[in-house]
Design a protein around this motif. Sequence first.
Motif, PDB file in Angstrom:
ATOM      1  N   UNK A 111       0.780  -1.241  -0.120  1.00 39.63           N
ATOM      2  CA  UNK A 111       0.015  -0.159   0.012  1.00 39.63           C
ATOM      3  C   UNK A 111       0.866   1.306   0.032  1.00 39.63           C
ATOM      4  N   UNK A 112       1.946   1.261   0.812  1.00 40.97           N
ATOM      5  CA  UNK A 112       2.735   2.532   0.980  1.00 40.97           C
ATOM      6  C   UNK A 112       3.532   2.560  -0.475  1.00 40.97           C
ATOM      7  N   UNK A 113       3.761   1.571  -1.258  1.00 35.07           N
ATOM      8  CA  UNK A 113       4.347   1.681  -2.758  1.00 35.07           C
ATOM      9  C   UNK A 113       3.369   2.311  -3.626  1.00 35.07           C
ATOM     10  N   UNK A 114       1.969   1.924  -3.275  1.00 39.97           N
ATOM     11  CA  UNK A 114       0.979   2.635  -4.261  1.00 39.97           C
ATOM     12  C   UNK A 114       1.051   4.288  -3.893  1.00 39.97           C
ATOM     13  N   UNK A 115       1.002   4.491  -2.788  1.00 37.34           N
ATOM     14  CA  UNK A 115       0.932   5.746  -2.264  1.00 37.34           C
ATOM     15  C   UNK A 115       1.834   6.707  -2.804  1.00 37.34           C
ATOM     16  N   UNK A 116       3.046   6.184  -2.741  1.00 35.26           N
ATOM     17  CA  UNK A 116       4.283   6.838  -3.421  1.00 35.26           C
ATOM     18  C   UNK A 116       4.140   7.130  -4.933  1.00 35.26           C
ATOM     19  N   UNK A 117       3.716   6.025  -5.537  1.00 37.46           N
ATOM     20  CA  UNK A 117       3.504   6.006  -6.913  1.00 37.46           C
ATOM     21  C   UNK A 117       2.371   7.126  -7.202  1.00 37.46           C
ATOM     22  N   UNK A 118       1.491   7.236  -6.717  1.00 39.40           N
ATOM     23  CA  UNK A 118       0.575   8.013  -6.839  1.00 39.40           C
ATOM     24  C   UNK A 118       0.710   9.525  -6.750  1.00 39.40           C
ATOM     25  N   UNK A 119       1.666   9.701  -5.878  1.00 38.50           N
ATOM     26  CA  UNK A 119       2.278  11.347  -5.463  1.00 38.50           C
ATOM     27  C   UNK A 119       3.391  11.675  -5.955  1.00 38.50           C
ATOM     28  N   UNK A 120       4.120  10.747  -6.578  1.00 31.63           N
ATOM     29  CA  UNK A 120       5.390  11.100  -6.883  1.00 31.63           C
ATOM     30  C   UNK A 120       5.648  12.376  -7.788  1.00 31.63           C
ATOM     31  N   UNK A 121       4.697  12.546  -8.821  1.00 32.13           N
ATOM     32  CA  UNK A 121       4.635  13.597  -9.542  1.00 32.13           C
ATOM     33  C   UNK A 121       4.601  15.005  -8.955  1.00 32.13           C
ATOM     34  N   UNK A 122       3.555  15.013  -8.227  1.00 31.43           N
ATOM     35  CA  UNK A 122       3.108  16.385  -7.511  1.00 31.43           C
ATOM     36  C   UNK A 122       4.209  16.736  -6.400  1.00 31.43           C
ATOM     37  N   UNK A 123       4.879  15.634  -5.891  1.00 29.27           N
ATOM     38  CA  UNK A 123       5.963  15.927  -4.935  1.00 29.27           C
ATOM     39  C   UNK A 123       7.089  16.262  -5.496  1.00 29.27           C
TER      40      UNK A 123
END
Length: 199
Positions: free
Chosen positions: A102-114
């Motif tokens: 789940x933590x990998x999914x969160x990182x993937x979804x937010x990487x661009x905006x971060x």
Amino acid sequence: MRSFPIETPRGPAGIRITDPAGPPVCQLVLGHGAGGDVDAPDLTAVHDAAVAAGARVVLVTQPYRVAGRRAPAPANHLDEAWTAVVTGLTGGLPLVVGGRSSGARVACRTAGQLGAAGVLALAFPLHPPGKPERSRAAELPTRIPTLVVNGDRDPFGVPEPGGAVEVAVRPGAVHDLRRDLPGTAEIVVSWLRAHSWAR
């Protein structure tokens, strides 16, 4: 090692920061799986190897886990809390975001905006077990260097490489990635070094 809470719109998150012996080369921020914590064996192995290779590693505990709940919060709540934590960290270093499951999914979804330079996805859950038609492949960032590390026996499936996404398949490993933890950590550190994010 420093541990402290960070306030987020979803309640306090837990932060644990470990600095390397010398000047840090990158900041690697890692999240936990849905029902687990940041002391999962694969996260611990990667944490220790990355710190030894010059990374500042930040382990993030989501607010629902800090509050003592095992059932994960909705995806948008996870993303919101994670984004608040990462943006609150001091910058200046290349940012690599990641986590397990789940933590990998969160990182993937937010990487661009971060504005992340890279993404590390341990045990990325490509689909729910037995439901390959419900693929989450679209969550993987195709334009940001991304390393996916999955076991070849993971019931959640194994993503395909493509674009900037590399996939390292661990023989005999299931979703917990406990098989050959030193080998998994070495794969991660080699990838970090290839992008000048580790010594």
